[in-house]
Design an enzyme around this catalytic site. Structure first.
Site, mmCIF file in Angstrom:
data_model
loop_
_atom_site.group_PDB
_atom_site.id
_atom_site.type_symbol
_atom_site.label_atom_id
_atom_site.label_comp_id
_atom_site.label_asym_id
_atom_site.label_seq_id
_atom_site.Cartn_x
_atom_site.Cartn_y
_atom_site.Cartn_z
ATOM 1 N N HIS A 80 3.745 -5.570 3.637
ATOM 2 C CA HIS A 80 3.285 -6.199 4.877
ATOM 3 C C HIS A 80 3.701 -7.664 5.000
ATOM 4 O O HIS A 80 4.119 -8.284 4.029
ATOM 5 C CB HIS A 80 1.759 -6.093 4.968
ATOM 6 C CG HIS A 80 1.285 -4.700 5.241
ATOM 7 N ND1 HIS A 80 1.016 -4.235 6.505
ATOM 8 C CD2 HIS A 80 1.078 -3.658 4.403
ATOM 9 C CE1 HIS A 80 0.634 -2.961 6.438
ATOM 10 N NE2 HIS A 80 0.659 -2.582 5.171
ATOM 11 N N HIS B 102 1.101 4.421 2.096
ATOM 12 C CA HIS B 102 0.648 4.973 3.371
ATOM 13 C C HIS B 102 0.796 6.490 3.344
ATOM 14 O O HIS B 102 1.520 7.041 2.515
ATOM 15 C CB HIS B 102 1.424 4.333 4.520
ATOM 16 C CG HIS B 102 0.965 2.930 4.835
ATOM 17 N ND1 HIS B 102 0.751 2.482 6.118
ATOM 18 C CD2 HIS B 102 0.662 1.891 4.007
ATOM 19 C CE1 HIS B 102 0.339 1.212 6.070
ATOM 20 N NE2 HIS B 102 0.283 0.831 4.802
ATOM 21 N N HIS C 165 -9.173 2.713 -0.967
ATOM 22 C CA HIS C 165 -8.291 3.821 -0.589
ATOM 23 C C HIS C 165 -7.443 4.163 -1.813
ATOM 24 O O HIS C 165 -7.085 3.273 -2.589
ATOM 25 C CB HIS C 165 -7.349 3.390 0.539
ATOM 26 C CG HIS C 165 -8.042 2.944 1.787
ATOM 27 N ND1 HIS C 165 -7.488 2.038 2.671
ATOM 28 C CD2 HIS C 165 -9.252 3.296 2.298
ATOM 29 C CE1 HIS C 165 -8.313 1.859 3.685
ATOM 30 N NE2 HIS C 165 -9.394 2.599 3.484
ATOM 31 N N HIS D 149 0.827 -1.221 0.000
ATOM 32 C CA HIS D 149 0.000 0.000 0.000
ATOM 33 C C HIS D 149 0.852 1.258 0.000
ATOM 34 O O HIS D 149 1.989 1.235 0.451
ATOM 35 C CB HIS D 149 -0.874 0.073 1.266
ATOM 36 C CG HIS D 149 -1.506 -1.212 1.665
ATOM 37 N ND1 HIS D 149 -1.278 -1.798 2.887
ATOM 38 C CD2 HIS D 149 -2.353 -2.024 0.981
ATOM 39 C CE1 HIS D 149 -1.973 -2.932 2.951
ATOM 40 N NE2 HIS D 149 -2.621 -3.098 1.805
ATOM 41 N N HIS E 160 -11.548 0.177 2.792
ATOM 42 C CA HIS E 160 -10.449 -0.511 2.111
ATOM 43 C C HIS E 160 -10.986 -1.474 1.055
ATOM 44 O O HIS E 160 -12.055 -2.054 1.210
ATOM 45 C CB HIS E 160 -9.670 -1.287 3.187
ATOM 46 C CG HIS E 160 -8.578 -2.147 2.657
ATOM 47 N ND1 HIS E 160 -7.428 -1.636 2.124
ATOM 48 C CD2 HIS E 160 -8.464 -3.503 2.593
ATOM 49 C CE1 HIS E 160 -6.636 -2.641 1.751
ATOM 50 N NE2 HIS E 160 -7.242 -3.780 2.026
ATOM 51 N N ASP F 250 -4.554 1.886 -1.902
ATOM 52 C CA ASP F 250 -4.758 0.430 -1.967
ATOM 53 C C ASP F 250 -4.186 -0.172 -3.251
ATOM 54 O O ASP F 250 -4.830 -0.170 -4.298
ATOM 55 C CB ASP F 250 -6.259 0.094 -1.904
ATOM 56 C CG ASP F 250 -6.805 0.128 -0.493
ATOM 57 O OD1 ASP F 250 -5.995 0.102 0.466
ATOM 58 O OD2 ASP F 250 -8.043 0.178 -0.347
ATOM 59 N N ARG G 252 4.305 -4.436 9.324
ATOM 60 C CA ARG G 252 4.944 -3.808 8.157
ATOM 61 C C ARG G 252 6.387 -4.285 8.098
ATOM 62 O O ARG G 252 7.161 -4.036 9.013
ATOM 63 C CB ARG G 252 4.856 -2.288 8.315
ATOM 64 C CG ARG G 252 3.411 -1.848 8.527
ATOM 65 C CD ARG G 252 3.265 -0.447 9.049
ATOM 66 N NE ARG G 252 1.840 -0.151 9.252
ATOM 67 C CZ ARG G 252 1.342 1.066 9.400
ATOM 68 N NH1 ARG G 252 2.137 2.120 9.398
ATOM 69 N NH2 ARG G 252 0.048 1.236 9.550
ATOM 70 N N HIS H 207 -3.223 3.863 5.557
ATOM 71 C CA HIS H 207 -3.254 3.900 4.086
ATOM 72 C C HIS H 207 -3.614 5.315 3.638
ATOM 73 O O HIS H 207 -4.454 5.967 4.265
ATOM 74 C CB HIS H 207 -4.356 2.969 3.539
ATOM 75 C CG HIS H 207 -4.136 1.518 3.856
ATOM 76 N ND1 HIS H 207 -5.038 0.548 3.525
ATOM 77 C CD2 HIS H 207 -3.097 0.879 4.451
ATOM 78 C CE1 HIS H 207 -4.580 -0.641 3.902
ATOM 79 N NE2 HIS H 207 -3.400 -0.455 4.476
HETATM 80 CU CU LIG Z 1 -0.331 -1.020 4.428
#
Ligand SMILES: [Cu+2]
Ligand SMILES: *[C@@H]1O[C@H](CO)[C@@H](O)[C@H](O)[C@H]1NC(C)=O
Length: 201
Positions: free
Chosen positions: A138, A64, A95, A62, A86, A98, A161, A78
């Protein structure tokens, strides 16, 4: 006359903005190495990446909201300027940040994720710009908002993360603000003035 001034301004401005806008993020941790480039195209932003250091599988990926990589938790949530739920990259509701999952393929430590796609939501300029924010990888697969887990509609339950990097300018190295890029050159000034004089009664 105004038509000529308009043409002169557009010609001058576009002559200086024909370089492709590109950004880059490096992902680094003790075990992970990767780079991801973002290139403006007519259909959206082309995302091209190469990441090494995780076993074969899918991992949440993602943008962030913050470029603070003091540690990956400092990158915040995000990037979600529309304050929606999401989802997957190809969902109507998602998002901005995303980007779904990246897929690692290969045996053991040889596994790599190689990807190349165009995303029509993220941008390098304007409201959805990801510049100066960060890219986060992640520890688990992003469920794309499809499970009953309580985090499914906020984070995709992708877990911790494992690597993050700031998304920074790759090119051009000059100003990115198109308004600031307009420079009144001698030739456009002459063009404007000659049209003003020619149209004087
Ligand atoms: Cu993330
Ligand atoms: C990204 O990594 C790949 C694989 O190591 C390498 O070939 C490529 O040159 C790198 N690109 C950048 C911009 O660092």
């Amino acid at each position: 006359m105004f038509w000529y001034i308009f043409v002169a301004i557009v010609a001058t401005a576009s002559a200086q903005t024909d370089e492709t806008y590109r950004a880059i993020a490096y992902l680094r941790s003790e075990t992970i190495t990767g780079n991801v480039t973002f290139t403006e195209t007519e259909d959206g932003v082309r995302v091209q990446g190469w990441i090494h250091g995780l076993d074969a599988g899918n991992y949440g990926f993602h943008v962030h909201e913050l470029g603070d990589i003091g540690d990956c938790l400092a990158t915040g949530a995000h990037y979600n300027p529309d304050d929606v739920t999401h989802g997957a990259r190809d969902n109507e509701v998602r998002h901005v940040g995303d980007l779904g999952n990246v897929r690692f393929e290969g045996e053991g430590v040889e596994a790599v994720a190689i990807f190349d796609y165009v995303d029509s939501v993220i941008a390098l300029r304007g409201r959805n710009s990801i510049l100066g924010r960060s890219l986060v990888l992640h520890e688990r697969e992003d469920d794309l908002g499809l499970t009953s887990h309580e985090d499914s509609l906020t984070t995709g339950n992708a877990g911790a993360r494992v690597a993050c990097g700031v998304i920074g300018i790759l090119a051009p190295n000059g100003p990115w603000n198109s308004a600031a890029r307009f420079v009144l050159t001698k030739s456009s000034l002459i063009l404007i003035l000659s049209n003003v004089l020619a149209n004087r009664n």
